[in-house]
Design a protein around this motif. Structure first.
Motif, PDB file in Angstrom:
ATOM      1  N   GLN A 185      18.102  15.605  -5.214  1.00  0.00           N
ATOM      2  CA  GLN A 185      16.885  14.815  -5.355  1.00  0.00           C
ATOM      3  C   GLN A 185      15.655  15.651  -5.058  1.00  0.00           C
ATOM      4  OE1 GLN A 185      16.923  12.054  -6.640  1.00  0.00           O
ATOM      5  NE2 GLN A 185      18.697  10.827  -6.065  1.00  0.00           N
ATOM      6  N   THR A 191      13.022  15.965  -8.031  1.00  0.00           N
ATOM      7  CA  THR A 191      11.735  15.304  -7.886  1.00  0.00           C
ATOM      8  C   THR A 191      10.624  16.317  -7.655  1.00  0.00           C
ATOM      9  OG1 THR A 191      12.213  15.024  -5.559  1.00  0.00           O
ATOM     10  CG2 THR A 191      12.655  13.147  -6.964  1.00  0.00           C
ATOM     11  N   PHE A 195      15.729   6.468  -0.171  1.00  0.00           N
ATOM     12  CA  PHE A 195      15.216   5.667  -1.281  1.00  0.00           C
ATOM     13  C   PHE A 195      13.693   5.743  -1.376  1.00  0.00           C
ATOM     14  CE2 PHE A 195      13.681   1.766  -3.183  1.00  0.00           C
ATOM     15  CZ  PHE A 195      14.435   1.710  -4.336  1.00  0.00           C
ATOM     16  N   ALA A 251      12.952   7.526  -4.712  1.00  0.00           N
ATOM     17  CA  ALA A 251      12.986   6.537  -5.786  1.00  0.00           C
ATOM     18  C   ALA A 251      11.708   6.488  -6.625  1.00  0.00           C
ATOM     19  CB  ALA A 251      13.311   5.163  -5.226  1.00  0.00           C
ATOM     20  N   ILE A 286      12.967   6.597 -10.360  1.00  0.00           N
ATOM     21  CA  ILE A 286      13.255   5.325 -11.016  1.00  0.00           C
ATOM     22  C   ILE A 286      12.119   4.855 -11.918  1.00  0.00           C
ATOM     23  CG2 ILE A 286      13.615   2.876 -10.558  1.00  0.00           C
ATOM     24  CD1 ILE A 286      15.249   3.602  -8.175  1.00  0.00           C
TER      25      ILE A 286
END
Ligand SMILES: Nc1ncnc2c1ncn2[C@@H]1O[C@H](COP(=O)(O)OP(=O)(O)OP(=O)(O)O)[C@@H](O)[C@H]1O
Ligand SMILES: Nc1ncnc2c1ncn2[C@@H]1O[C@H](COP(=O)(O)OP(=O)(O)OP(=O)(O)O)[C@@H](O)[C@H]1O
Ligand SMILES: [Mg+2]
Ligand SMILES: [Mg+2]
Lengths: 224, 256, 246, 224, 256
Positions: free
Chosen positions: C69, C73, D75, D79, D83
């Motif tokens: 992640q 990201t 999250f 996220a 997302i």
């Protein structure tokens, strides 16, 4: 085609996580089994009118609630062989050490809950029982405790929900449980999806916990 | 049935609450204990029912010593075994009933006979039902305390005490937590017990009731018995000034 | 989005900052010294590379579990922390050529009398969860099957403590880390001569960041050629154990 | 000589851990700052007589209490960029994300505590206030809330003590705090001593928390 | 002062609790409302003090409509602003006092005048002290409710209501939570208020008190007004059979 492959993989993961969840459940149930009665004993000791009993128990509760559980896990596994004098050293099996640490920790929390519950029962209940000739232990187990249980259900349910999540800490002793499996998978697949599947497992377990406590509350709502 | 000699009781940090009380209750007698708030009536009752330890004096139940005081001033309670037996002779009905909320009405009544007196459960249940009939609550056997009105609760509390077949029954203001309309039911039950020659001692503010049902009235003030006598004498022509003031107050409240 | 133009190097250059993600508890590749500063072999190399590329190096400690992640990201530009190249990871990350070999070695207590992998039959072996030790073990199924029990720990440290205490008979870990530990703490541990499959460390980039990866790969090759890499290796390991451009 | 060297090293470690403790304290105070008022809002929404408001809030509380906080941290950090649709993606700074996750999580716990407190205030207090002409908001802030605060001090103190220990979880977002520093030191030195020093730090903080709540309880004990 | 017309009130799942009640209270009048438990007395009082919404009927306070019923059957309450004004004309004293436990006695009395009526704090405090003197509790200004006896609490509750200078004061069994001895203090205060021409409506079980202080007594049963009249008539020669039974019960309790 892609979806199929994806979903078989997901299924595989769920199965894998499920196996980790078994260890989670074992530590969960064993902790409850030991800490619930132990907490009651500690609560009684905490309320006893003897300072020699009282003070150590307060100290115990302070340490157990004031320091991180993960340190307590490390302590109960490593300390007996590191701290004790030569001849007395021993090592608990890692799962046993985990159960000991969890039980002692949660017993401290439960003890404070029991204490609150017991202290909330009106004195009149004790007096009515005494005048009827009940012994102290009859009074406690027949009259007081059943009423305490009804009153402490909500805070106990809070702790049990926390316990479900705290089980993940046993991984520090090298025990593989749900969250560890999820982390391994996350590492292997280079993806956080397994972590969130694990989250769903916890949510599901906690949903069951909630239902069980709701049912218990309902069951005990026959009186007020 | 009950003899009290020179009883003293104080609490840590209070002046003496009961100071040298002596009296006795004969079998089948109904004694009403009256007096202003804080005069030590409840404390006295709690000493008699072993809910408080006394500081000095003696109590005899049916001739047996429950507690005595040695010449050295040491208070000596009977041995635990004897105390247990004596305790079974004493019944108590509390102002706030103190029913066990998690038991049904029936079980409130049977629990002690079965587990304290060792009565067979069937027999205890039969006895309980008989008592419920007597207090007019046969239909409430399976109800729980929270479903009862105050008057019903108090009657169950009386039945619970009676189920242990006490030799003497103590009441601490059995109706003062009740609405006046509910009071009637409870007083009726107590009146009936009196008619059956139950030995009773009742702390009460219901002067009218004391007057009607008691064989003897004891007036307490500031931890001491000021005056005692038949209701006729005590209410009619009290000898003591303090008694007169207190009863005057009562008459004023009654608005007459 | 393979059609999209790869501007990764230009982007970094424009920013002037290159963010390196690492687990700051992996001595001697990247870890914190007694003052809390992040140091290590990988760090020294990265500093020199960034100096040559004219960009600033920013060290970003990350949680190892969330490295995917972090990279995707764009919180970090690379993972450079003794990251083992595996086929599975290659599906998701773009690796440079390997710059270092790493064997997975077995540490035992000096007094245990164990001298070979075969002697570990039926014994308990510990390793760090999610580490390449785990992968190495999986790719040696015969050895794995011979073991009595495999215990996974959060950290090598706890595994080594457990070894010392007798809860484990052996620990499987990166040779580089093992030698560092034994050098640091002269515990009565020895490293078995036999080792499991050797593996390679590479720097991990985002799948699409081809130009950025190549820039660093080229710089590393240049550093190897002029002896800089060897010097850094000598500082940390006492010998040159780098493999890039060899 | 040895002792001296040993103790300077220990001092150095304590100093190092102390620097990590600063981050711990920041997240701790910021979480309290946001979650305490937010929890009150959530509690009011939870008790509102509107299903459309009620149900989502119940769901929110279920998720927040039912899943591990560590996942919520992951999250809230990852996220938003993973997302959301392309154009809307953003990433919160790690510390901000940690504060958001902690505040939202603890707000759920506090909400349930507030609710218990509010529901325990007798209806008569509302009625007396209504008859005297107080508006709803005056009634809540002048009459009800002050009484609620007194009643909920003990459960709130429990949560605050847990929060002190939970701060260690922010390390999952790569933020260096007390426990992370201790683990790094433990790794570097191959010793659990730093972990136990960290334990003492937590114990000390919790001791202070306990004292603060004791003082608050004392302060509010002027009435019953 | 207060006019009630054909008031109906029921709760979800209950039969009608108040069924068609009409009456009125004139300025300076004291009305006692009596009746058996469950007859709807408290519910009626709660409707009058806006604690419950009515199902049908009309209420007028000092001639202004508080609530009326349209021919369609729709119940129409006055607009919020008007209601607020009307509410300030109504004071209520609860059975359980409902003092604010976290405020001192003084602040219990001053809080509403300052924050609802907008009275300057100094003025509110002067008023409060004056009221405390009137009820004989000047020395308790700084005490907290838990430090008061029941009778003192109830007197403070009365002072709190009076501080808002209501035009009409409602009492719901102001003494039934009190020990008989404490009752006297409260009754005295109410008697004094009556002497000062305060308009009051008192739900009470104290028949003696109703008899003495009320200008008019209303007897309710099963949600309806069965009979009303002066105390002399209602207690002396009640017209209705139900009233006679109820009062007979009372006389029985009184033991005479
Ligand atoms: N446990 C105790 N500790 C200290 N003081 C007590 C205790 N119990 C009672 N007292 C004090 O003893 C005195 C007598 O109290 P007691 O309850 O016996 O009076 P009472 O005659 O029953 O009054 P009432 O009519 O109000 O019930 C009071 O001043 C009371 O404050
Ligand atoms: N909120 C409520 N919901 C449902 N039923 C109610 C409610 N409040 C009162 N009732 C019912 O309305 C009826 C009348 O109650 P109310 O309290 O007005 O009687 P009361 O005359 O004041 O009696 P008491 O003398 O016992 O105070 C009772 O049957 C009661 O159960
Ligand atoms: Mg008493
Ligand atoms: Mg009522």
């Amino acid at each position: 085609m892609f979806v199929l492959e994806y979903s078989t993989q997901l299924l595989k993961q769920v199965a894998l996580l499920g196996s980790g969840a078994l260890t989670t459940l074992r530590i969960f149930f064993l902790t409850l089994l030991f800490s619930l009665p132990l907490g009651l004993l500690i609560a009684l000791a905490r309320m006893a009118p003897y300072k020699w009993l009282n003070l150590p128990v307060r100290f115990y509760i302070l340490i157990m609630r004031g320091t991180p559980l993960i340190l307590q896990l490390i302590f109960f596994y490593f300390a007996p062989s590191a701290i004790l004098p030569e001849g007395l050293r021993f090592t608990l099996p890692r799962f046993t050490a985990a159960v000991v640490a969890f039980s002692l920790n949660y017993a401290a929390y439960f003890a404070e809950i029991y204490r609150g519950g017991i202290e909330s029962i009106p004195l009149g209940q004790y007096e009515a029982a005494a005048v009827l000739g009940f012994t102290k232990s009859q009074t406690f187990f027949r009259i007081i405790l059943p009423q305490v249980i009804k009153r402490i259900l909500p805070p106990v349910s809070n702790e049990v929900i926390t316990l479900v999540k705290d089980t993940a800490l046993i991984t520090v002793l090298g025990i593989t449980e749900l969250f560890r499996v999820a982390r391994n998978e996350a590492n292997r697949l280079f993806s956080t999806t397994p972590l969130f599947i694990a989250g769903l497992f916890y949510l599901f377990m906690n949903w069951i916990v909630t239902k069980v406590f709701d049912a218990a509350e309902k069951k005990l709502s026959y009186y007020r | 049935m009950l003899r009290v000699e020179n009883l003293y009781k104080s609490f840590a940090g209070t002046e003496d609450v009961v100071t040298g009380v002596s009296f006795q209750i004969n079998e089948g007698e109904v004694v009403a204990l009256i007096g202003p708030s804080g005069s030590g009536k409840s404390t006295l009752l709690r000493c008699l029912t072993l809910l408080e330890k006394i500081d000095h004096g003696a109590i005899y139940v049916a001739g047996e010593p429950m507690v005595t005081t040695a010449p050295s001033g040491e208070v000596i309670y009977a041995p635990e075994a004897a105390l247990r037996k004596i305790r079974l002779r004493l019944g108590m009905v509390f102002q706030n009933f103190n029913l066990f909320p998690h038991f049904s009405v029936l079980r409130n009544i049977t629990e002690a006979p079965i587990h304290v007196a060792g009565m067979p459960p069937a027999e205890a249940e039969a006895l309980a039902r008989q008592l419920l009939a007597k207090i007019g609550l046969s239909d409430k056997a399976d109800a729980y305390p929270y479903q009862l009105s105050g008057g019903q609760s108090q009657r169950v509390a009386i039945a619970r005490a009676l189920a242990m077949k006490p030799d003497i029954l103590f009441f601490d203001e059995p109706t003062s937590a009740l609405d006046p309309e509910l009071t009637g039911e409870v007083l009726k039950v107590i009146r009936n017990l009196a008619a059956e020659q139950m030995t009773m001692m009742v702390v009460t503010h219901e002067m009218a009731f004391a007057r009607e049902v008691a064989d003897r009235v004891i007036f307490m003030d500031k931890g001491q018995i000021v005056e005692e006598g038949t209701p006729e004498i005590l209410f009619g022509r009290p000898a003591n000034e303090r008694t007169r003031t207190f009863l005057g107050n009562y008459n004023l409240n009654a608005g007459s | 989005s393979g059609t999209k133009k790869d501007t990764s190097w230009e982007d970094v250059k424009k920013k002037g900052v290159f963010v390196l993600g690492l687990d700051d508890s992996f001595p001697p590749m990247g870890f914190r010294d007694e003052n809390g500063q992040i140091v290590g072999f990988d760090i020294d190399v990265a500093k020199e590379a960034c100096r040559r590329l004219g960009i600033e190096l920013k060290l970003q400690p990350i949680n190892w579990d969330a490295k995917e992640q972090e990279l995707n990201t764009k919180n970090i530009d690379c993972i450079w922390n003794g990251l083992t190249i595996t086929p599975e990871r290659q599906k998701n990350i773009l690796f440079t050529k390997p710059y270092m070999d790493n064997r997975q070695v077995v540490i035992v207590r000096a007094d245990s009398g164990i001298t070979s992998l075969a002697a570990l039959a039926g014994k308990t072996l510990g390793l760090q969860a999610g580490s390449s030790a785990k992968d190495a073990l999986s790719s040696a199924p015969g050895f794995e099957a011979s073991l009595g029990n495999v215990i996974e720990f959060d950290e090598n440290m706890t595994a080594l403590m457990d070894l010392e205490m007798g809860g484990l008979d052996a620990v499987l870990m990166d040779e580089i880390v093992a030698r560092y530990y034994i050098q640091q703490k002269d515990k009565n541990f020895i490293v078995l001569d036999e080792a499991l499959a050797s593996e390679e460390y590479g720097i991990g980039f985002r799948k699409n960041d081809q130009s950025l990866m190549e820039k660093f790969q080229d710089t590393l090759i240049a550093m190897a050629k002029d002896g800089t890499l060897a010097a850094i290796s000598n500082k940390w390991f006492g010998e040159d154990i780098t493999v890039i451009d060899r």
